[in-house]
Design a protein around this motif. Structure first.
Motif, PDB file in Angstrom:
ATOM      1  N   UNK A   1       0.826  -1.206   0.000  1.00 18.77           N
ATOM      2  CA  UNK A   1       0.000   0.000   0.000  1.00 18.77           C
ATOM      3  C   UNK A   1       0.859   1.253   0.000  1.00 18.77           C
ATOM      4  N   UNK A   2       1.896   1.282   0.837  1.00 23.99           N
ATOM      5  CA  UNK A   2       2.777   2.441   0.901  1.00 23.99           C
ATOM      6  C   UNK A   2       3.552   2.627  -0.401  1.00 23.99           C
ATOM      7  N   UNK A   3       4.041   1.538  -0.950  1.00 24.62           N
ATOM      8  CA  UNK A   3       4.832   1.624  -2.178  1.00 24.62           C
ATOM      9  C   UNK A   3       4.015   2.139  -3.352  1.00 24.62           C
ATOM     10  N   UNK A   4       2.700   1.884  -3.334  1.00 30.31           N
ATOM     11  CA  UNK A   4       1.855   2.256  -4.460  1.00 30.31           C
ATOM     12  C   UNK A   4       1.207   3.630  -4.308  1.00 30.31           C
ATOM     13  N   UNK A   5       1.252   4.210  -3.111  1.00 33.79           N
ATOM     14  CA  UNK A   5       0.550   5.467  -2.880  1.00 33.79           C
ATOM     15  C   UNK A   5       1.314   6.623  -3.516  1.00 33.79           C
ATOM     16  N   UNK A   6       0.634   7.436  -4.312  1.00 34.02           N
ATOM     17  CA  UNK A   6       1.337   8.439  -5.108  1.00 34.02           C
ATOM     18  C   UNK A   6       1.955   9.532  -4.247  1.00 34.02           C
ATOM     19  N   UNK A   7       1.348   9.866  -3.106  1.00 31.81           N
ATOM     20  CA  UNK A   7       1.942  10.887  -2.242  1.00 31.81           C
ATOM     21  C   UNK A   7       3.182  10.361  -1.525  1.00 31.81           C
ATOM     22  N   UNK A   8       3.166   9.093  -1.144  1.00 35.12           N
ATOM     23  CA  UNK A   8       4.366   8.486  -0.561  1.00 35.12           C
ATOM     24  C   UNK A   8       5.481   8.465  -1.598  1.00 35.12           C
ATOM     25  N   UNK A   9       5.132   8.120  -2.827  1.00 39.02           N
ATOM     26  CA  UNK A   9       6.121   8.107  -3.900  1.00 39.02           C
ATOM     27  C   UNK A   9       6.701   9.489  -4.135  1.00 39.02           C
ATOM     28  N   UNK A  10       5.844  10.500  -4.206  1.00 42.46           N
ATOM     29  CA  UNK A  10       6.293  11.850  -4.522  1.00 42.46           C
ATOM     30  C   UNK A  10       7.098  12.460  -3.382  1.00 42.46           C
ATOM     31  N   UNK A  11       6.647  12.271  -2.149  1.00 44.58           N
ATOM     32  CA  UNK A  11       7.314  12.887  -1.005  1.00 44.58           C
ATOM     33  C   UNK A  11       8.562  12.130  -0.590  1.00 44.58           C
ATOM     34  N   UNK A  12       8.528  10.796  -0.718  1.00 49.00           N
ATOM     35  CA  UNK A  12       9.647   9.996  -0.252  1.00 49.00           C
ATOM     36  C   UNK A  12      10.685   9.679  -1.302  1.00 49.00           C
ATOM     37  N   UNK A  13      10.254   9.570  -2.566  1.00 48.28           N
ATOM     38  CA  UNK A  13      11.158   9.184  -3.664  1.00 48.28           C
ATOM     39  C   UNK A  13      11.993   7.973  -3.249  1.00 48.28           C
ATOM     40  N   UNK A  14      11.287   6.922  -2.842  1.00 51.33           N
ATOM     41  CA  UNK A  14      11.940   5.786  -2.205  1.00 51.33           C
ATOM     42  C   UNK A  14      12.847   5.013  -3.156  1.00 51.33           C
ATOM     43  N   UNK A  15      14.027   4.752  -2.665  1.00 49.89           N
ATOM     44  CA  UNK A  15      14.941   3.807  -3.302  1.00 49.89           C
ATOM     45  C   UNK A  15      14.729   2.422  -2.711  1.00 49.89           C
ATOM     46  N   UNK A  16      14.596   2.374  -1.377  1.00 43.43           N
ATOM     47  CA  UNK A  16      14.287   1.149  -0.647  1.00 43.43           C
ATOM     48  C   UNK A  16      13.315   1.504   0.465  1.00 43.43           C
ATOM     49  N   UNK A  17      12.468   0.556   0.833  1.00 47.47           N
ATOM     50  CA  UNK A  17      11.567   0.750   1.965  1.00 47.47           C
ATOM     51  C   UNK A  17      11.594  -0.505   2.818  1.00 47.47           C
ATOM     52  N   UNK A  18      11.690  -0.320   4.118  1.00 48.88           N
ATOM     53  CA  UNK A  18      11.758  -1.442   5.036  1.00 48.88           C
ATOM     54  C   UNK A  18      10.382  -2.039   5.281  1.00 48.88           C
ATOM     55  N   UNK A  19      10.348  -3.321   5.593  1.00 51.11           N
ATOM     56  CA  UNK A  19       9.109  -3.952   6.015  1.00 51.11           C
ATOM     57  C   UNK A  19       8.676  -3.313   7.330  1.00 51.11           C
ATOM     58  N   UNK A  20       7.390  -3.031   7.505  1.00 56.74           N
ATOM     59  CA  UNK A  20       6.955  -2.271   8.679  1.00 56.74           C
ATOM     60  C   UNK A  20       7.039  -3.081   9.971  1.00 56.74           C
ATOM     61  N   UNK A  21       7.076  -2.343  11.081  1.00 51.74           N
ATOM     62  CA  UNK A  21       6.914  -2.912  12.406  1.00 51.74           C
ATOM     63  C   UNK A  21       5.554  -2.472  12.942  1.00 51.74           C
TER      64      UNK A  21
END
Length: 227
Positions: free
Chosen positions: A64-84
């Motif tokens: 869900x986080x990887x696909x959300x457009x605001x997370x993508x735009x604000x974070x510009x993720x290269x890698x994302x950790x599995x959540x706790x």
């Protein structure tokens, strides 16, 4: 930059996740995942990452986080950790701390730099008393207590804490990402530019000026980004 992102999860999705979390017997002491200094001030429960419940729901949050457009735009993720998944109750709290600069990713098989922290609330504000997430930056302290399904993104360099939960239960998912753009100020500028382009395109379409502005965005990302 701090960013409140509403309704990352629907109320139905939250209810389904909470049903599994509330039924789980795989909660362990949260200080086990903290560094030596943070162990002294971290008083919460954490879902065991080896449990079936964790292995079932963690991918849902990650996707869900990887696909959300605001997370993508604000974070510009290269890698994302599995959540706790954390639970605060019975005066549970987490004192002032800064998140570890480097964390290990089992999925990737190597460590990543933490640039952006994300807290996704899974309890409604009226389900518990206290439990505010306090984030400090150059402009002072910011109190965050969001609806279930909402998330807050903020720089991992920020000093922050979770106030004691004096009644009820506060459950949230937390994770971190390594951004393609290390500098928070540059990420903020790119996000604001991206949002401006989006709004102008809705008004003006793909005019010559819009294409030029979009080119500037991508050239800045090319200059500042680290792949």
């Amino acid at each position: 930059m701090m960013l409140h992102i509403p309704q990352i999860l629907t109320k139905q999705q939250v209810a389904e996740l909470r049903q599994q979390l509330d039924a789980s017997h795989s909660w362990i002491e949260g200080h086990q995942s903290a560094g030596s200094q943070a162990q002294k001030i971290k008083k919460n429960l954490q879902l065991d990452t080896n449990s079936l419940t964790y292995q079932t729901i963690a991918p849902v949050i990650s996707h869900t986080l990887q696909q959300h457009f605001l997370v993508q735009s604000a974070g510009l993720a290269k890698h994302i950790l599995s959540p706790l998944f954390n639970c605060y109750q019975e005066n549970g709290s987490y004192g002032n701390h800064v998140d570890n600069a480097v964390q290990y990713s089992k999925a990737l098989g190597h460590s990543i730099r933490t640039d952006v922290s994300i807290t996704l609330f899974l309890s409604e504000p009226d389900e518990y008393e206290g439990g505010e997430l306090i984030i400090e930056d150059h402009y002072g302290s910011h109190e965050v207590k969001l609806d279930a399904g909402d998330a807050i993104l903020y720089p991992s360099t920020s000093l922050h804490r979770v106030e004691p939960v004096t009644a009820g239960k506060r459950i949230a998912a937390v994770t971190w990402l390594q951004s393609m753009v290390k500098d928070d100020g540059q990420r903020s500028m790119l996000f604001n530019l991206d949002m401006t382009i989006l709004k102008l395109r809705q008004q003006l379409g793909d005019s010559e000026e819009m294409i030029s502005l979009t080119s500037h965005y991508h050239n800045l990302l090319r200059q500042w980004g680290d792949l």
